[in-house]
Enzyme design. Structure first.
Site, PDB file in Angstrom:
ATOM      1  N   CYS A  81      35.742  47.920  34.836  1.00 12.75           N
ATOM      2  CA  CYS A  81      34.931  46.851  34.241  1.00 12.75           C
ATOM      3  C   CYS A  81      34.075  47.404  33.098  1.00 12.75           C
ATOM      4  O   CYS A  81      34.620  47.859  32.108  1.00 12.75           O
ATOM      5  CB  CYS A  81      34.108  46.141  35.310  1.00 12.75           C
ATOM      6  SG  CYS A  81      33.457  44.559  34.725  1.00 12.75           S
ATOM      7  N   HIS A 185      38.080  44.315  38.625  1.00  9.14           N
ATOM      8  CA  HIS A 185      37.514  45.152  39.683  1.00  9.14           C
ATOM      9  C   HIS A 185      38.567  45.385  40.774  1.00  9.14           C
ATOM     10  O   HIS A 185      38.715  44.544  41.657  1.00  9.14           O
ATOM     11  CB  HIS A 185      36.304  44.460  40.321  1.00  9.14           C
ATOM     12  CG  HIS A 185      35.093  44.454  39.458  1.00  9.14           C
ATOM     13  ND1 HIS A 185      34.201  45.503  39.434  1.00  9.14           N
ATOM     14  CD2 HIS A 185      34.613  43.537  38.591  1.00  9.14           C
ATOM     15  CE1 HIS A 185      33.220  45.225  38.584  1.00  9.14           C
ATOM     16  NE2 HIS A 185      33.448  44.044  38.054  1.00  9.14           N
ATOM     17  N   GLU A 187      38.329  47.265  43.251  1.00  9.65           N
ATOM     18  CA  GLU A 187      37.627  47.386  44.537  1.00  9.65           C
ATOM     19  C   GLU A 187      37.263  46.029  45.116  1.00  9.65           C
ATOM     20  O   GLU A 187      36.884  45.920  46.271  1.00  9.65           O
ATOM     21  CB  GLU A 187      36.380  48.276  44.370  1.00  9.65           C
ATOM     22  CG  GLU A 187      35.155  47.619  43.736  1.00  9.65           C
ATOM     23  CD  GLU A 187      35.231  47.468  42.217  1.00  9.65           C
ATOM     24  OE1 GLU A 187      36.313  47.735  41.647  1.00  9.65           O
ATOM     25  OE2 GLU A 187      34.218  47.087  41.614  1.00  9.65           O
TER      26      GLU A 187
END
Lengths: 207, 262
Positions: A81, A185, A187
């Site tokens: 990001c 993202h 994650e």
């Protein structure tokens, strides 16, 4: 420990750590450049403003440490990001600021209109532009989670691994040498994100 | 193409997961952590956790609790309730929240939105707006879990919040909340038209059709819902299938070798 998540005072560090651990990595979050030598891979997360991030990175000594680790030691680095945007040469959020300069390009605001609300928030698909170990087992059309108002305006199309349509199709994954960046993202992208993280963990130093 | 998001919301009140009707009649329905795990395993688009007693009790967010949630949550997590300062926001983000929802504090100190946006980016500030319909058909904003009138029109306030730096608006109809009688589509449309940032519809979802209408008629970019997912057989996954059949783009989770722990 094989992955160092760089703590420069910004970003969702625990989330990144948890996801990488879930994918089998041994993770250290650290703000100490001395810990680079203990890691085989680096992750540069980031949530927040470009100018503030670069200010923190320079003041804390990470700017020089990252240049050495990436350029001289060829350590694989993944920017996420804002961390991806910091890989560029220049950002324009809250005034111009110099980036890390690992991948040619600058950071621009997403042009908004009636149908394109900014920030770009939510799940959107990627389309690969090149094959790459980071994209192993990830099909075109796979959705990842994005949340950003600026995009990476890559100077060399050769550095663009994937694009995502939002208005124009902006670069959603970039790579130059041993440096990768994802605008989304991983994650926070559930199973598709885990696949990408596992791919990054599988990349050998000399990929 | 950007997908429409379906977002389950978890309401916390003094350590328990609760459900209410019209911001009242709260009953405890269990502990929150197992719900977070279930939603995560089902690969929902996003989760919202609201601590609805934090502001009323004059306390900040429960960071330990949020930290527990975030360690089990591999989709975006928005956390709200009791956020009154830049420090509160920073603590939540550090604890693993991806976005911070502000509500009551904005009326007293709208600059807080700007401060958080400048430090952490506009994308992590969600402005929560709770509104009631007046007898003449207009709407009024309420703070402090619907207990305090703010003499402000929600569309005008949403626009203000955007100007102050909010990245998303979460608009909730107080009367509809928990009723499962459908979203207040007029309210959602008014707010959605007033701003150019994404709008999350909230309060009243009882069926997949309600969710479809919030997007189609209300113009929202996302729909949040609690009761429908907690107390009926309806699921976020089926809601997405319903939307997809009607031409609304939604995420389609592909199969991967990796799995998520139970």
């Amino acid at each position: 420990m094989n992955v160092l998540v760089i703590d420069y005072g910004m970003g969702n560090l625990p989330s990144v750590k948890r996801a990488f651990e879930e994918c089998g990595a041994d993770v250290l979050i650290s703000g100490d450049q001395g810990d680079i030598s203990k890691a085989s891979k680096l992750v540069l997360p980031g949530v927040g403003s470009y100018a503030q991030a670069m200010d923190n990175i320079k003041k804390s000594g990470w700017f020089d440490a990252l240049q050495t680790a990436v350029r001289e030691k060829s350590m694989p680095l993944l920017g996420i990001c804002l961390g991806m945007q910091l890989l560029a040469e220049e950002g324009e959020e809250h005034g111009h600021s110099q980036g890390l300069g690992f991948i040619s390009g600058n950071i621009k605001k997403i042009p908004s209109n009636e149908n394109i609300r900014v920030p770009h928030v939510g799940w959107n698909e990627i389309t690969a532009k090149k094959s790459d170990p980071l994209l192993t087992s990830i099909e075109d059309g796979t959705d990842f989670y994005f949340v950003h108002s600026y995009y990476f305006n890559a100077a060399n199309e050769n550095d663009v691994l994937a694009r995502t349509p939002y208005g124009a199709a902006f670069p959603s994954i970039v790579r130059h040498g041993n440096v990768w960046g994802t605008q989304f993202h991983p994650e926070k992208s559930s199973l598709p994100g885990f696949q990408l993280i596992r791919n990054f963990l599988s990349i050998s130093q000399n990929a | 193409m950007l997908k429409t998001r379906i977002i389950p919301t978890l309401l916390l009140k003094d350590i328990g997961l609760v459900k209410g009707i019209g911001f009242d009649s709260w009953r405890r329905v269990g502990t929150a952590l197992p719900s977070v795990k279930v939603y995560n395993r089902r690969q929902v688009d996003e989760l919202i956790v609201m601590d609805i007693s934090a502001t009323l009790s004059g306390r900040g967010p429960d960071l330990n609790e949020i930290s527990n949630f975030s360690s089990e949550c591999f989709v975006p997590l928005t956390v709200g309730g009791g956020v009154r300062s830049l420090q509160d926001a920073q603590n939540l983000l550090r604890a693993g929240a991806d976005k911070v929802a502000l509500n009551s504090a904005c009326y007293e100190n709208p600059e807080l939105v700007t401060e958080i946006a400048q430090k952490f980016g506009t994308q992590c500030v969600v402005a929560g707006i709770d509104a009631r319909k007046n007898s003449d058909g207009t709407y009024t904003c309420y703070s402090h879990s619907g207990t305090k009138s703010q003499n402000m029109d929600p569309a005008a306030w949403a626009k203000k919040m955007e100007e102050y730096g909010a990245g998303e608006i979460l608009i909730t109809s107080i009367e509809r909340d928990g009723t499962m009688e459908g979203y207040d589509l007029d309210l959602i449309r008014l707010v959605s038209k007033a701003v150019s940032i994404p709008v999350i519809a909230s309060g009243g979802a009882g069926s997949y059709e309600d969710i479809y209408q919030a997007i189609k008629t209300g113009g929202a970019q996302a729909a949040s819902a609690a009761s429908i997912f907690h107390f009926t057989q309806q699921t976020p996954l089926e809601a997405k299938e319903y939307l997809a059949k009607r031409g609304i783009p939604v995420t389609q989770m592909k199969k991967f070798q990796s799995s998520l722990a139970a």
